[in-house]
Design a protein around this motif. Sequence first.
Motif, short mmCIF file in Angstrom:
data_model
loop_
_atom_site.label_atom_id
_atom_site.label_comp_id
_atom_site.label_asym_id
_atom_site.label_seq_id
_atom_site.Cartn_x
_atom_site.Cartn_y
_atom_site.Cartn_z
N ARG A 86 0.82 -1.21 0.00
CA ARG A 86 0.00 0.00 0.00
C ARG A 86 0.85 1.26 0.00
O ARG A 86 0.53 2.24 -0.67
N ARG A 87 1.98 1.26 0.73
CA ARG A 87 2.72 2.50 0.95
C ARG A 87 3.97 2.64 0.08
O ARG A 87 4.37 3.75 -0.25
N TRP A 88 4.61 1.55 -0.31
CA TRP A 88 5.90 1.66 -0.99
C TRP A 88 5.84 2.33 -2.36
O TRP A 88 6.79 3.05 -2.72
N PRO A 89 4.81 2.12 -3.16
CA PRO A 89 4.82 2.82 -4.46
C PRO A 89 4.93 4.33 -4.31
O PRO A 89 5.47 5.01 -5.19
N ALA A 90 4.39 4.86 -3.21
CA ALA A 90 4.45 6.31 -3.00
C ALA A 90 5.66 6.71 -2.18
O ALA A 90 6.15 7.84 -2.29
N GLU A 91 6.15 5.80 -1.35
CA GLU A 91 7.25 6.17 -0.44
C GLU A 91 8.10 4.94 -0.15
O GLU A 91 7.86 4.20 0.80
N LEU A 92 9.08 4.71 -1.00
CA LEU A 92 9.96 3.56 -0.84
C LEU A 92 10.94 3.84 0.29
O LEU A 92 11.68 4.83 0.24
N PRO A 93 10.98 3.01 1.35
CA PRO A 93 11.88 3.29 2.47
C PRO A 93 13.34 3.08 2.10
O PRO A 93 13.67 2.31 1.19
N THR A 94 14.20 3.76 2.81
CA THR A 94 15.63 3.62 2.57
C THR A 94 16.11 2.23 2.94
O THR A 94 16.95 1.64 2.26
N GLU A 95 15.57 1.68 4.04
CA GLU A 95 15.93 0.35 4.51
C GLU A 95 14.67 -0.51 4.53
O GLU A 95 14.00 -0.63 5.56
N PRO A 96 14.31 -1.11 3.40
CA PRO A 96 13.05 -1.87 3.34
C PRO A 96 12.98 -3.02 4.33
O PRO A 96 11.93 -3.28 4.90
N LYS A 97 14.10 -3.70 4.55
CA LYS A 97 14.09 -4.81 5.49
C LYS A 97 13.82 -4.31 6.91
O LYS A 97 12.97 -4.87 7.63
N GLY A 98 14.51 -3.25 7.31
CA GLY A 98 14.28 -2.69 8.64
C GLY A 98 12.86 -2.18 8.78
O GLY A 98 12.25 -2.30 9.85
N TRP A 99 12.32 -1.57 7.72
CA TRP A 99 10.95 -1.08 7.74
C TRP A 99 9.97 -2.23 7.98
O TRP A 99 9.08 -2.14 8.82
N LEU A 100 10.17 -3.33 7.25
CA LEU A 100 9.28 -4.47 7.40
C LEU A 100 9.40 -5.10 8.79
O LEU A 100 8.40 -5.51 9.39
N VAL A 101 10.63 -5.18 9.31
CA VAL A 101 10.83 -5.75 10.65
C VAL A 101 10.09 -4.91 11.69
O VAL A 101 9.41 -5.44 12.56
N THR A 102 10.24 -3.59 11.58
CA THR A 102 9.59 -2.71 12.56
C THR A 102 8.07 -2.84 12.51
O THR A 102 7.41 -2.99 13.55
N VAL A 103 7.51 -2.79 11.31
CA VAL A 103 6.07 -2.88 11.17
C VAL A 103 5.56 -4.25 11.61
O VAL A 103 4.55 -4.36 12.33
N ALA A 104 6.26 -5.31 11.20
CA ALA A 104 5.81 -6.66 11.56
C ALA A 104 5.90 -6.87 13.07
O ALA A 104 5.01 -7.48 13.68
N TRP A 105 6.96 -6.35 13.69
CA TRP A 105 7.10 -6.51 15.14
C TRP A 105 5.99 -5.76 15.88
O TRP A 105 5.45 -6.24 16.87
N ARG A 106 5.64 -4.60 15.36
CA ARG A 106 4.54 -3.85 15.96
C ARG A 106 3.23 -4.63 15.85
O ARG A 106 2.44 -4.69 16.79
N ARG A 107 3.00 -5.21 14.67
CA ARG A 107 1.78 -5.99 14.48
C ARG A 107 1.76 -7.19 15.42
O ARG A 107 0.72 -7.53 15.99
N PHE A 108 2.91 -7.82 15.60
CA PHE A 108 2.98 -8.96 16.51
C PHE A 108 2.68 -8.54 17.95
O PHE A 108 1.90 -9.18 18.66
N LEU A 109 3.32 -7.46 18.38
CA LEU A 109 3.09 -6.97 19.74
C LEU A 109 1.63 -6.56 19.94
O LEU A 109 1.03 -6.83 20.99
#
Length: 383
Positions: A44-67
């Motif tokens: 949903r978000r990457w086509p408009a705003e590709l993160p500098t560190e995609p792996k770190g971005w995914l880890v952060t978001v996934a960890w938040r979802r898990f918590l």
Amino acid sequence: MDPGPIDGALRDLSPQVLGILVRRGADFAAAEDAVQEALVEAVRRWPAELPTEPKGWLVTVAWRRFLDARRSDVARQRRELAQVDEPPPGPTEDRDDTLLLLFMCCHPTLTPASAVALTLRAVGGLTTRQIAEAYLVPEATMAQRISRAKRSISGVEVGTPGDLSTVLKVLYLIFNEGYTGEVDLAAEAIRLTRQLAGSSEEPEVAGLLALMLLHHARRAARFAADGTLVPLAEQDRSRWDEHAIAEGVVVLQAALARDRLGEYQAQAAIAALHADARSTAETDWPQVLEWYDELARLTDSPVVALNRAVAVGEVDGPLAGLRAVEQVPSDVPRRTAVRAYLHERAGDRSTAHDLYVTAADQATSAAERDHLTRQAARLHDRP
């Protein structure tokens, strides 16, 4: 941004992110749910705003979802998540946990079918629908299989040494399924095995990769335009993939140089000899037989014994090959077809015809059945 590269990046990063969550202590099933939510958010978000560190971005978001999910289970709301310190991506996140994840998915407690499905889902990044179509089962059936596999490994301790032989068997099972539906399982198995080879010094991993590459190199010549099976002896060898053959040989030579021979290396050596020959007649059959002797010493597989009998027939004549076949259990697949082939080579066309008919009845695929039926018809039509 073109969605193709995004999809490819997500597929490559998904198992790495899942491995990180599992290593942090997340339950496998809950971790995968969290990763899937992060992937949806990324699309949903990457086509408009590709993160500098995609792996770190995914880890952060996934960890938040898990918590968030974990706290919901104990009646705490998302507001508490803000109070939890997020482990920021750092040096420990630079490691690739795909290997850890692969061993978990191929845990010895799982059935081969469950291990294959879970590996394709968690490590391969395929959807449940794609896996179900590849194995010709309903999506609901495959979903249940994957769910049971997740529950089975939920108590597996992270970091526990895995069984490499089980991992290799699972990868080879995936490879041998070939191509069905929209998923090229042979190519997927090569991709996963290549990843494993990059993380392992075990020569059998390289041996399996070489074996896959050498077999896959013949793929274009394996079927005629009308879909009929073309046996090795009749294949147009100009259609073989020379680059895949060259890579397979290089990988195999490096594995053999480590001087710890295993069954995948021996099989790859046989495949390399076939790939090196310009025709069946020019194949170095004595050396093929020597490698089958090595393979027979490494494994007591009746399939190996049957294939060795074919080599015996090429080296010492069809009657010697038939004597070797007699030592193979009668229920081994393709035994009747091999007997038909050797009887034909020995000049006994009548017996060969009858055996081809029987072998066609025993065939496990339509392509094989049609091929054997044509062989029987060929002998019947000729005096």
